[in-house]
Each structure stands twice: as C-alpha cells, then as structure tokens.
Design an enzyme around this catalytic site. Structure first.
Site, PDB file in Angstrom:
ATOM      1  N   LYS A  40      60.299  50.322 -29.824  1.00 27.58           N
ATOM      2  CA  LYS A  40      60.971  50.668 -28.575  1.00 27.58           C
ATOM      3  C   LYS A  40      60.974  49.437 -27.664  1.00 27.58           C
ATOM      4  CE  LYS A  40      61.323  54.816 -25.731  1.00 27.58           C
ATOM      5  NZ  LYS A  40      60.757  56.161 -25.540  1.00 27.58           N
ATOM      6  N   GLU A  54      69.490  81.047 -36.777  1.00 32.90           N
ATOM      7  CA  GLU A  54      70.556  81.249 -35.792  1.00 32.90           C
ATOM      8  C   GLU A  54      70.968  79.954 -35.104  1.00 32.90           C
ATOM      9  OE1 GLU A  54      68.552  85.141 -36.475  1.00 32.90           O
ATOM     10  OE2 GLU A  54      67.798  83.158 -35.918  1.00 32.90           O
ATOM     11  N   ASN A  99      60.653  54.870 -33.544  1.00 34.54           N
ATOM     12  CA  ASN A  99      60.132  53.821 -32.653  1.00 34.54           C
ATOM     13  C   ASN A  99      58.744  54.146 -32.092  1.00 34.54           C
ATOM     14  OD1 ASN A  99      60.520  55.581 -30.438  1.00 34.54           O
ATOM     15  ND2 ASN A  99      62.531  54.725 -29.951  1.00 34.54           N
TER      16      ASN A  99
END
Length: 615
Positions: free
Chosen positions: A239, A356, A177
C-alpha cells in the site's frame, strides 16, 4: 508495451492518483498506488476495449471491486485517452463525472457502481455468466479486488458460483496490500491463505509479486489460456508503493498524501504516456432478442388462485414473447413458481441456490449486458441481498425482483419465513417501483408491465389462494389504483392491497348490511402511489383506514401518508398492521391475531364512524 514502459506507466498511474486526491483534498491514493502495476499491465497488454464504443459487443469488461481506488481507475482512463488531465483534477468535485466511487450513471466505461465492498466480484460473475450462456461471446471479465473485501461472505458466494459454472472467461485479480482501513487485514501477506480458499471452489490460482510487471504479464497470459476454471491472481503488493513516507504504513487509508509534490518528485514526476488499448475482436452484434405478441394467462372471476402461481405462469408467458427476459431463483423456484419459466425456457433460467446476494448480483450483471432479469425468492430472504439492491439503484440497473410468501398470511411456517419488512425496504430504494397485486389477472398484467420500467422493480406475491376479482382484460397502470366499493354516502375509506384487500371487501360487505357504507381502494401500486384517488377519497369520506399484512413502519400506511405531504390538511388516518411477533398458526388465525382480518377491519370501521354496536 515492454517491461520498462510498463514500469513507467505504473508510475504514471501512481502519480496521477496522488495528483487527483491532492486536488480533491480527499480520496484513496495509497490503495490506488498498490494496484498501479496490476492496472498498467492489464491496460497496456491484455485488455481488449474500444473506449469510443463502450457498448461494443466484443469489449472485455473490467470491474473495479475495490471502488475506493477510483483515482487509479480514472488515471487509467486518462492514460487510455478517455478523459484529459483537466478532468482528472476535477476528482470528487461538485458536478464532476469522477465521483469518489465510480458509477455507470456518470461514466460509460464503468460496468457497475462499487464502493460497498464485496459487490464487484459477484456482479463480475453475473457478467461472465451472461457472456457464457446468453451472449455466447468471447469477451473476458476482469475484476480487481482488494484483500480486505475478501472477508465479505458475498465474495465466497461468488467464488463458489463461478467455480460451479466453470467461468473460464473470468479473472479476479486480488490486490493483497496487507492493510485495511484501520490496520492489518486478517491474513496479511499470506497469499496461500487466499489461494487455498479459491482452490477449494475449483479456481485456478496464481500467486505473484504484484510489482513485478513481467510476473503480472505472465499471470494474465496464463489466466487467458486457462480453460474450464475461473482464475484468481493473488498479487502481493504494498500500500502506498513508491513513496517512502507511505509505503506499507498504517494509518494512511483514505487520506491524500501530506506532501503530494514531494511524493510526485519521488515517483519520478508527472508523465503523459498514452496507451493504445487493444481493440476488441470483430464480434458480430449480439442477437436481437425477439419480442412477439404477448399471450398472458387468463383466469375467470371467482376462481381461487395464488398470486405466486399467477406470477410464475405470467413470467413463463413473458419469456415466450420476450427473448431478452431471463429468470433467476434462490433454490425456491417450486415455491416462488419461477419453475414454470424454467420448464419452458431452461436456457434462460439460472439457479443461484441459497445465495441471495449472488442471485441479485447476477441479475445486475445480466442487466448490464442488456438482458431483462426477474429474480425471485421469499420476500423475507431478500433482506440478505438488500445492499445489492441498494447498489443496483446507484448503478441505475434495470432489475425485477419478486418476493413471495409475504406477510403473516403464509401461516404455520412462522415469523422467520414471513416477509414483513419488504415493502419498507423496497420503497426506500431510489426511483424504485413497488407493486402488490391481489389477484391472478392483476398479477399477470403487472408482471408484464415491469419488463418495460426503469430502475428497481419489486412485485410482492402471496402464498395462499385468493379469489379472482378482476377480469382478464382489466388494465392496471403503474401508479394507479382501483376503487372497488364506492357511494355518495361513504363514511370512510378502507385502503388495502394483496391479501388484506379481500379481507377489506368482506368487511365492507358486512358493514353495508349494517347500514355503514364504506369505500374500498385497491392500492396495488404502492410506489408510485395514486395520490389523486387517495386525496379524493379523503375529501369525500373524511377518514382513511389502511390495512396491510406488513409491519406498520414503511409499508402501505406510509405510502398513503405520502399523498398528503404537499402541505394540504392531512385526513384522519388509522392504520391496521402487524404489530406483534407472530408464531405458527393457520393463515386465518394469523390474520385475526394480527388484527388485519375482515372482523378486525369491520370493528375498527365501526369505531371510526361511531357506530360500534354493543354485543
């Protein structure tokens, strides 16, 4: 649903997102409005889910990685009949299940807690991997991401892992957006910039207009039919879509619309469409992982064994007895000793390489699917994944973590490899369990005990060999401790764990020869801590001396202090810990330089009992 109905459903999701945020006086309606059409098409035409049976083995799994768009998720739940309109309007209110960012602790249809951006997609990879290699089921995993969070490194750890594992049961939908919290994103509406990155990790990519429901529908169908690759649907959206005052405008992130009633009218008013979500396929119940008799490895007293070796052998034994145990590692399995599990149970071992964050995220995803993960790496490297550990607690995930190579006692490798903050990190996690064994038999028993605990469980292991001091039949309840030296005339109590316990015992023996009796407590359960034993020791000896191969802040010493926070008089307490920045040296030299070896402990004890000898 046909195209017109999908458009109407998308508008309903926008309206309800606006209404929920207006009722709360806060929230992220504009971020929800951009993805409303993407959600409408998925919910109505492609998701296979039984909201009455969220644990149905055939259910597809949906992860809202952009967790701040929770009004959209809750509006979808309403459209599916999982919640009603009254509950929708309790959004963000005290006691409501509809939190600002969704969590599975409150709602059974939420796979994982999100809101710390960059986490939903890695966890989705873990769920998809469980589907492929553990559950052997054909459920699909759908992840809705925002474009802003694609700046997170964890996203690209996940992208590489999914491509490498050929997770064609995974579809990531990127809501591009263009606008982040404070302005435009790095790549704006350049869809190809995102697609190129996904393709580099061997993903199938589809670029679409995210408000064209027919294009969205076709893209989902293409994703489902794609084999051998995960799919990323890169959707251009606006948006605040549908409301002139908010559409594609900066400065409105995380704010309810100024005139909600006017916006709702512009969107066509309140609707009450109901969606009959496709039922999941009649999938057989997942196989019940067998739990046979556990035959843990055993060591004789006096043997020299590294606790990391004991961890690996105990984990392999646990895997033989418990078919639901899985192991993950970050390309250091030969050091953490998780390789022992890999050799015996390769089908339940997952190499995550030096990623990790993805390792912990995979463990969280597998935990969500009912597996019992043990994830291992150097204690120091778990710092990279700490946000995932924190969010695992928010999700209520059952997660076992092992940090090896802890403390200065690893020796010559130097400070970059030394876990010196891990106890503090893990103690700070909500409802966590933190364990620090000192010998092989103790390690094995604690590895087994972790499998049946709740929440985040952390086991700290050491690199070097240490003598076995406990028999193989000794028990070590979580929350307990062991008193290894004690007499009626003890002048003080030394509290230690792991490497420093052996130093404390040597110091106690030396002090005994000098006529200074001291008590020694093995505080192997750092959290929860054995308050009763510590309080008794304080009352009977008057002084506690804690010794830890860890930084002073947040570790063993602070755990001991927690035993005296109920208002009772606090005993005299002295801490020995790593206060300097270590370099490269032998383990013995490291312990001495840090002031936590037997000689240093004995010297401190002499001073504390005012028996120091001038030499």
């Amino acid at each position: 649903m046909n195209s017109d109905e999908l458009v109407e459903l998308g508008q309903q999701l926008r309206v309800d997102s606006v209404r929920a945020a207006a009722a709360a006086g806060s929230g992220h309606p504009t971020s929800s409005m951009s993805a409303a059409d993407l959600m409408a098409v998925l919910l109505a035409n492609h998701l296979r889910y039984d909201f009455d049976q969220p644990d149905h083995p055939g259910n597809d799994r949906f992860v809202l990685s952009k967790g701040h768009a929770s009004p959209l998720l809750y509006s979808a739940f309403k459209a599916a009949g999982a919640i009603d309109d009254d509950e929708l309007l309790t959004f963000r209110k005290l006691g409501s299940r509809l939190e600002g960012h969704p969590t599975p602790q409150r709602l059974p249809w939420v796979e994982t807690a999100t809101g710390s951006l960059g986490q939903g997609m890695p966890i989705g990879v873990g769920i998809a991997l469980a589907g492929k290699r553990l559950d052997h089921a054909d459920y699909r995993v759908w992840v809705l991401c925002g474009d802003s969070e694609l700046a997170e490194g964890s996203i690209w750890e996940a992208a590489e892992h999914a491509g490498y594992e050929h997770l064609d049961n995974l579809t990531v939908i990127v809501d591009v957006n263009r606008l982040g919290q404070r302005g435009a994103t790095r790549h704006g509406h350049d869809l190809d910039a995102y697609a190129r990155r996904f393709r580099a990790f061997d993903w199938h990519t589809i670029e679409i207009e995210g408000h064209d429901v027919d294009a969205v529908d076709r893209a989902y169908g293409e994703a489902i039919s794609t084999t051998g690759q995960p799919t990323a649907i890169i959707a251009r959206t606006l948006k605040g879509k549908g409301v002139k005052a908010t559409e594609d405008r900066e400065g409105l992130h995380g704010k309810p619309l100024k005139d909600a009633d006017e916006a709702i009218e512009e969107l066509g008013g309140v609707r009450d469409l109901r969606v009959r979500v496709h039922a999941p396929p009649a999938t057989p119940a997942p196989r019940t992982a067998g739990r046979d008799g556990l035959d843990l490895p055993r060591w004789d007293k006096g043997e020299e064994v590294a606790t990391r070796d004991a961890y690996g052998k105990a984990l392999a034994a646990l895997g033989a007895a418990h078919g639901d145990v899985v192991a993950l590692d970050g390309e250091v399995g030969d050091s953490t000793r998780s390789e022992f599990f890999a050799k015996e149970h390769p089908e339940r071992y997952f190499e995550c390489y030096i990623a990790e964050q993805q390792m912990v995220a995979t463990a969280v995803g597998m935990s969500r699917r009912g597996w019992v993960p043990y994830a291992s790496t150097f204690a120091a490297f778990l710092t990279r994944a700490y946000d995932f550990v924190r969010m695992a607690a928010v999700s209520g995930s059952g997660l076992n973590l092992n940090g090896s190579h802890s403390g200065v006692s690893i020796g010559q490798d130097g400070p970059s490899q030394m876990g010196l903050e891990d106890l503090a990190m893990m103690r700070a996690i909500h409802d966590s369990t933190v364990l620090y064994p000192s010998d092989a038999n103790q390690t094995a028993k604690l590895v087994a005990a972790m499998a049946d605990l709740d929440g985040v469980r952390y086991l700290r292991t050491s690199r070097g060999e240490s003598p076995v001091i406990y028999g193989p039949d000794e028990e070590f309840p979580v929350g307990g401790s062991k008193v290894l030296r004690a007499s009626d005339g003890d002048r003080l109590t030394i509290v230690a764990a792991g490497v420093t316990l052996h130093e404390a015992l040597r110091a106690a023996d030396a002090l005994h020869e000098e006529g200074i009796p001291v008590r020694v407590i093995d505080l192997y359960s750092v959290k929860p801590v054995d308050r009763d034993t510590l309080r008794r020791a304080a009352e009977e000896t008057g002084c506690l001396l804690t010794v830890e191969d860890h930084r002073e802040e947040g570790g063993l010493g602070d755990a001991v202090c927690d035993a005296f926070v109920d208002g009772r008089p606090t005993p005299r307490l002295v801490r020995l810990a790593v206060r300097t920045m270590p370099g490269s040296a032998s383990p013995e030299e490291q312990l001495h330089a840090a002031g936590i070896d037997a000689e240093s402990i004995a010297a401190s004890a002499r001073l504390l009992v005012e028996e120091a000898v001038v030499r």
